[in-house]
Structure formats: C-alpha cells, structure tokens
Design a protein around this motif. Structure first.
Motif, short mmCIF file in Angstrom:
data_model
loop_
_atom_site.label_atom_id
_atom_site.label_comp_id
_atom_site.label_asym_id
_atom_site.label_seq_id
_atom_site.Cartn_x
_atom_site.Cartn_y
_atom_site.Cartn_z
N LEU A 1 0.82 -1.21 0.00
CA LEU A 1 0.00 0.00 0.00
C LEU A 1 0.86 1.27 0.00
CD1 LEU A 1 -2.84 -1.02 2.50
CD2 LEU A 1 -3.05 -0.70 0.03
N THR A 2 1.96 1.27 0.76
CA THR A 2 2.78 2.46 0.93
C THR A 2 3.91 2.53 -0.08
OG1 THR A 2 4.19 1.33 2.51
CG2 THR A 2 2.27 2.51 3.40
N GLY A 3 4.29 1.36 -0.62
CA GLY A 3 5.41 1.31 -1.55
C GLY A 3 6.75 1.29 -0.87
N SER A 4 6.78 1.14 0.48
CA SER A 4 8.02 1.02 1.24
C SER A 4 8.21 -0.47 1.56
CB SER A 4 7.90 1.83 2.55
OG SER A 4 9.08 1.65 3.32
N TYR A 5 9.33 -1.05 1.08
CA TYR A 5 9.49 -2.53 1.14
C TYR A 5 10.64 -2.95 2.05
CZ TYR A 5 6.52 -2.14 -2.98
OH TYR A 5 5.51 -1.81 -3.81
N ARG A 6 11.17 -2.02 2.87
CA ARG A 6 12.27 -2.39 3.76
C ARG A 6 11.78 -3.38 4.81
NH1 ARG A 6 14.22 -0.41 8.46
NH2 ARG A 6 12.63 1.24 8.44
N GLN A 7 10.66 -3.13 5.40
CA GLN A 7 10.13 -4.04 6.43
C GLN A 7 9.67 -5.36 5.82
OE1 GLN A 7 7.06 -1.97 8.58
NE2 GLN A 7 8.53 -0.56 9.60
N SER A 8 9.13 -5.31 4.63
CA SER A 8 8.69 -6.57 3.99
C SER A 8 9.90 -7.45 3.64
CB SER A 8 7.87 -6.27 2.73
OG SER A 8 8.68 -5.58 1.79
N ASP A 9 11.04 -6.78 3.24
CA ASP A 9 12.23 -7.59 2.98
C ASP A 9 12.69 -8.29 4.25
OD1 ASP A 9 12.19 -6.85 0.35
OD2 ASP A 9 13.63 -5.19 0.61
N ALA A 10 12.60 -7.55 5.37
CA ALA A 10 13.01 -8.16 6.64
C ALA A 10 12.10 -9.32 7.00
CB ALA A 10 13.01 -7.10 7.74
N VAL A 11 10.83 -9.13 6.78
CA VAL A 11 9.88 -10.23 7.11
C VAL A 11 10.17 -11.46 6.25
CG1 VAL A 11 7.45 -10.91 7.03
CG2 VAL A 11 8.07 -8.67 7.93
N LEU A 12 10.35 -11.29 4.97
CA LEU A 12 10.61 -12.43 4.08
C LEU A 12 11.94 -13.10 4.39
CD1 LEU A 12 9.34 -10.96 0.69
CD2 LEU A 12 8.15 -12.53 2.20
N SER A 13 12.94 -12.29 4.77
CA SER A 13 14.25 -12.86 5.12
C SER A 13 14.14 -13.72 6.36
CB SER A 13 15.26 -11.70 5.31
OG SER A 13 16.50 -12.25 5.68
N ARG A 14 13.36 -13.24 7.38
CA ARG A 14 13.20 -14.04 8.59
C ARG A 14 12.45 -15.35 8.30
NH1 ARG A 14 11.85 -9.00 10.80
NH2 ARG A 14 9.63 -9.61 10.75
N LEU A 15 11.44 -15.30 7.46
CA LEU A 15 10.66 -16.51 7.15
C LEU A 15 11.53 -17.56 6.45
CD1 LEU A 15 7.29 -14.94 5.92
CD2 LEU A 15 7.73 -16.14 8.08
N GLN A 16 12.41 -17.15 5.56
CA GLN A 16 13.26 -18.10 4.87
C GLN A 16 14.25 -18.74 5.82
OE1 GLN A 16 15.33 -16.48 1.49
NE2 GLN A 16 16.28 -18.48 0.94
N LEU A 17 14.76 -17.87 6.76
CA LEU A 17 15.69 -18.42 7.74
C LEU A 17 15.00 -19.45 8.63
CD1 LEU A 17 17.68 -15.20 8.74
CD2 LEU A 17 18.46 -17.10 7.30
N ARG A 18 13.73 -19.23 8.92
CA ARG A 18 13.01 -20.16 9.81
C ARG A 18 12.57 -21.42 9.05
NH1 ARG A 18 8.11 -17.54 12.96
NH2 ARG A 18 9.92 -16.34 13.80
N TYR A 19 12.18 -21.25 7.84
CA TYR A 19 11.67 -22.39 7.07
C TYR A 19 12.66 -22.67 5.95
CZ TYR A 19 7.34 -21.35 9.53
OH TYR A 19 6.42 -21.09 10.50
N THR A 20 13.57 -23.54 6.26
CA THR A 20 14.66 -23.82 5.32
C THR A 20 14.22 -24.62 4.11
OG1 THR A 20 15.23 -25.79 6.58
CG2 THR A 20 16.37 -23.74 7.17
N THR A 21 13.02 -25.19 4.14
CA THR A 21 12.55 -25.96 2.97
C THR A 21 12.19 -25.04 1.82
OG1 THR A 21 10.29 -25.94 3.86
CG2 THR A 21 11.70 -27.85 4.41
#
Length: 631
Positions: free
Chosen positions: A86-106
């Motif tokens: 909605l805002t077009g700011s993706y810094r926080q979304s990058d952090a969220v996706l990075s954490r999810l990949q680290l948690r779910y290695t599959t």
C-alpha cells in the motif's frame, strides 16, 4: 493301466518306488501347497509393505504440502506485507521475508509481486534482482495466474526453475486488503522439491535394512509425469517391477490432489526371501525323498529277499524237476507263511509224484496184460470166425441138399398116390371079374398091363428111395461135421450142436424109413412078378380061372395093402424130409445170427484194442510227467 517302465521293474524296485511315492507324494503335495500358501502370504506381505510405504509417502507429502500452503496463506495475510504494497516502502517486507526463509529452510526463497508482476520485495536482494525485467513472464506463468484466482498449482514442477536454479514447487498466494478485500499483490514461496528426498529417507533406510536395494519411491501426476524419483533424475526404469501406488485424494485439498505415490521394487529383491524359503523347502523335500527312498529300499530288500530265495527254488524245481532239495522257511510274517506253505506244497507234490510213478507203473503193467489178453482173444475169435464161416458154407450146402430131398420126396409122394389109385382100380376090376367071368380074359390082359406099369413105377419108387437114402447119408455126414465144428466153437456152438444132433436124428430116421420102403418095394416087386406069372398061368389055365381068380384077387388085395403101406412110408419120408428142411433152415438162421454176433464181437474187440492203445498212450504220458521230477 501299468506303465511300461514299472512293468519291467522287479518286486524290490516296485516296492521301493511305491513306498517312496506313498511317502513323497503327500510330502510334495503338502510342501507345494505350503510353499504356495507361504509365497502368497509373503507376496501379500510385500505388497502390503509397498502399499504402506506408498501410503506413508503420500501422507507425508500431502501433510507437508498442506502445511506449506497454510503457511504461505498465513504469510500472505501479514500486515507488514500489506502495508508495503500500500505504501510502496518494502524495507520491512524484505526483513519479514528474510526471517521466514531463515526459519523455514525448505523454502529456497520468498518474493512479493505486485498485480502487474513486478517483484518489489524478496527474502534476498539477488533473488529480487533476478526478477527484474521478467514482469511479462511472471504474469503469464501458471502459478501467478492461479494465485490471482486464489488457488495453488503444480505446473512446471518437472522443470528446473531458471531463477532458483533447481526444481521448486511454486506456492503463490494473493495478498488481500484487510478491509476492502481488494487484491494488492502476490506472495511467492519457492518450495525446494528436493526436500521430498528427506521425507522418504526413513523409508529408504528401512528398505536397505531389509536388503532390498532396488526399493524406490516415485511421485507422478495423473498424466503419469514423473515428479520425484528416490533413485535420482534420469535413473533407468525397472523392466517388470513390483509396484503399489497410493493416490492423493481430495479429502485434504492441496496442490498434490490426483498425484500418484508409487512404491517399486525389483522382483528378485522383493521375493528373495520367498525364493530362499522355496529353496530351503526344496532341499528339505529332496533330503526327505533320499531318506525315504533309502528306507523304502531297505524295507523292500527285507521283504523281497525271502521271496527271491523262494523264487530261485521254484525256478530250480521248474527247470530241473528236482524235488529233493531242502527248502527253509523263516519269519512269522506273510512271506514266512508263504514260504512254509510252499514247502508243504513241495512235500505234497513230492508225494503226488511218487504216487503218480507207482500208479503209472501199475497202469503200464495192467495195459500190457490187457493188450496180451486182447491179442489172444482176437486170435481165438479169428479162428472161431473162420470155423464159423466154414460151418456157414456147409450149412448152405445142407440147405440146398435138403431142398432137393424135399422136392424128390414130393415126387415120390405123387407116384405113391398114383400107385394107390392103381391098386384101388385093380381091386375094383377083380370085384367085377368075380361077378362076370365072361370078361375075365380082357380084364386079365388089362390087369397084366396094369401090373407091368405098376412094376415099372415100383422100380422108380425104388430109385427114389435110393436117392432119399443117399440124401439121408449125406445129411448124417453133414450133421456129424456140424457137431464137430460146434464142439470146436465152444460156448458159441452149443445151440448149433443141438440142431446138428436133431439133423442126425432125422437123417437116421430117414435112413431107417428108406430101408423099410426098400424092403416093401422089394416085396412089391416080387409080388408083381408072381402076379405076372399067375396072370400067364391064368391065361393058360382059363379053365381053372375061378379058383385062381380068387387067388389073384387075394394077391391083388395083398398088393393093395402093400401099396397102402408103401404110401404111408412115402408120407413118413416126405414128412421127415420136410422136418429136416425146417431144421436145416433153423441151422442156417442160427449160423447167420452167430455170424452177426461174431462180427459184433470183433467190433467190440477192436474198440477194446483202441481203448487199450489210448490207455497205453496215457500211461506213457503219465510216466513222462512222473519221471520229470526227481523224488
């Protein structure tokens, strides 16, 4: 029907074969049935194991996919991701996706796309850069279209993704506005499809533990496209594997609905234990067959050995005819009883042979005596037949002579009858001459002529009498010969001797009567001569006619009496000749009957000789049979 091969075996071989078959056939049948049942059971166990493995893989993959889909949907509802779009700011979304990949290695990476297919956020910066300029490709990809529609797809799973550099499962979910429900973008989670190998690792270890190295698991689509192979990509497919599959049903909706999870194995590995069991059973059966065959051979040998010995003894008796050998019987079983019975049979046969030899000797002697007696009787009957033949010829001659005598006696009777008539006529003439002396001369002349004829006929009667006497003499001689032959014939000639005696009696009577007739005829002749002389004197002494006529009348009366006596004698001769002819006929009939009896006797004697010859042949055969055994 007996097989030709079995028919050539001896008792020992047949007993061994039969006992082995009786023991082995049930064992083979039970072993075969047990092996088949065991194979079916183990096959069912193998199939059940493969089914369990396939079902386990299906359940694991299905649960994993459902869990991953749930995770992706929950991640798409993250507030930070919505705000970033909605805002077009993706810094926080990058952090969220990075954490999810680290948690779910599959997952190999997470990417956030706008509705126009532009990558705006990713779990790593290089991943986001790899999608730069790929908007058109992203918008046309199946997973993006499915995400826009609110569903998941497994398209392009069989291919290596150019962005991620591996085979991944694209799990994409739409990012929706929390209040208005407007679609803001798409969240892509790339699931590492190689993680399925980790899921099936436990199953593969269990297969290795069972020494089933050919065991593998496959995941295929409904169109039979290979999605996963535990042996690795490009592995050669087994020719005729044992395969059991499990299908992912719609009970739990996920991206793998309709997939087929297949558990495969090489038959040699799967049925290795079954084959080992079959070999073990086969070895046990062969061992049992060998043991049973050995035991059957020993048993057959124990049963057949006494029978073999007994058979050798029987062959020796049959071949040599030797009943003097000693046979032994051992054991209390059926074979021993058979041996004892055979010993008793040999003893009985020996006694029979001895009795037969004695009987044949007696029969031979008896037949010899019968033969000699028959030959002697044949000689006697031959001589009797010859004598009977001669007697029959003699009787035939006597019969002919008797017929001639009968005819001659009949002729004498006729002449005597005429003489009687003449005598009666002379008497009548004398009576007339007594009444009328005037015609005496004529009557005397006539009387002289009648007396001349009477003299002639008296002489003829004398000739006939001599003939009858000759016939009587010949009958007497024939009767004497017949009596002699009757004495020579013995018992068969007794009746003939009686007839010959009667013929001799009749012949003697004929001779005696003939002598009397001869005397009478001599007297008649002398009287006729005297009458002739008296007639001549009567002619000379006519004057003395009356006295001499009376004397002539008396003489004529005496002549009539003599003729009457002669007539009676002739009748007696004719009767005697008739009786003699009847006796001779009886003799001839008796001779004919005796000849018939003699012929019947000869036929019976010949039959007796044939019977004697048959007895001689039977005796010789019995001697041959009896002498074929030594006792």
């Amino acid at each position: 029907m007996r097989l030709p091969l079995i028919g050539t075996l001896k008792l020992r071989g047949r007993l061994t074969l039969y006992v082995t078959l009786l023991a082995v056939v049930p064992l083979l049948a039970s072993s075969l049935l047990g092996s088949n049942a065991t194979q079916r059971m183990m096959q069912e166990q193998v199939h059940e194991m493969l089914r369990i493995e396939a079902e386990g893989l299906k359940d694991l993959v299905e649960a994993s996919l459902a869990e991953r889909e749930t995770s992706v949907r929950s991640w798409a509802e993250d507030t930070l991701l919505r705000e970033a779009l909605l805002t077009g700011s993706y810094r926080q979304s990058d952090a969220v996706l990075s954490r999810l990949q680290l948690r779910y290695t599959t997952f190999t990476g997470l990417v956030l796309f706008t509705e126009d297919g532009r990558a705006v956020s990713a779990s790593t910066e290089p991943l986001k850069d790899s999608f730069v300029g790929q908007e058109e490709a992203v918008r046309s990809s199946p997973w993006f279209k499915a995400a826009l529609e609110g569903r998941f797809t497994s398209a392009l799973l069989t291919q290596e993704d150019p962005v991620f550099g591996m085979q991944v499962l694209h799990l994409a979910a739409p990012v929706m506005e929390s209040r208005g429900g407007r679609r803001l973008g798409v969240l892509l989670a790339a699931y590492d499809w190689g993680q399925v190998g980790e899921v099936v690792k436990a199953a593969m270890l269990r297969a290795r533990a069972r020494e089933n190295d050919s065991f593998s698991l496959e995941v295929r689509t409904q169109a039979d496209e290979l999605l996963f192979d535990s042996r690795g990509q490009g592995a050669e497919r087994m020719a005729h594997p044992v395969a059991v599959e499990a299908i992912n049903g719609p009970e739990i909706p996920d991206v793998g609905d309709g997939w087929r999870f297949v558990a495969l194995s090489d038959p040699e590995d799967v049925y290795a234990s079954v084959n080992k069991l079959s070999l073990a059973v086969l070895g046990m059966v062969l061992t049992t067959v060998v043991v049973v065959a050995l035991c059957a051979f020993l048993l057959a040998r124990g049963v057949a050995l006494p029978i073999t010995r007994l058979n050798q003894s029987v062959r020796h008796i049959v071949r040599e005819g030797d009943l003097t050998q000693k046979l032994e019987a051992h054991g209390d079983d059926e074979v021993g009883e058979l041996a004892r019975s055979f010993v008793q049979m040999v003893d009985n046969l020996k006694e029979t042979a001895q009795s037969l030899q004695r009987g044949t000797q007696v029969l031979t002697d008896t037949v010899a005596e019968l033969t000699r007696a028959a030959e002697q009787q044949e000689n006697n009957i031959t001589r009797q037949a010859a004598a009977l033949q001669e007697t029959q010829v003699t009787a035939q001659e006597i019969k002919q002579t008797s017929l001639i005598a009968s005819e001659r006696a009949t002729a004498v009777l006729q002449v005597a009858t005429k003489a009687e008539e003449l005598g009666q006529g002379g008497a009548s003439a004398l009576s007339e001459s007594m009444t009328g002396f005037q015609g005496m001369q004529d009557q005397v002349n006539e009387m002289a002529a009648q007396i001349g004829r009477l003299n002639e006929r008296a002489q003829r009667i004398g000739g006939i009498t001599q003939t009858v006497k000759g016939l009587a003499d010949r009958s007497n001689m024939l009767a004497l010969n017949a009596a002699i032959e009757a004495v020579r014939s013995g018992e068969h000639g007794k009746g003939f001797a009686i007839v010959a005696k009667e013929i001799r009696t009749l012949a003697n009577q004929s001779i005696h009567s003939t002598a009397e007739v001869g005397t009478l005829l001599e007297d008649i002749t002398q009287s006729i001569i005297k009458t002739v002389e008296l007639s001549e004197q009567g002619q000379q002494r006519m004057e003395q006619g009356l006295m001499k006529a009376r004397s002539s009348g008396e003489s004529i009366q005496a002549l009539s009496t003599i003729v009457q006596d002669n007539m009676n004698a002739v009748r007696q001769i004719a009767s005697a000749v008739s009786q003699q002819n009847a006796g001779i006929a009886q003799i001839f009939t008796a001779m004919t009957d005796l000849s018939t009896m003699m012929h019947d006797t000869m036929v019976g004697l010949q039959a007796s000789q044939r019977v004697t010859q048959a007895l001689r042949d039977v005796a010789e055969q019995m001697q041959k049979v009896a002498r074929s055994y030594r006792v």
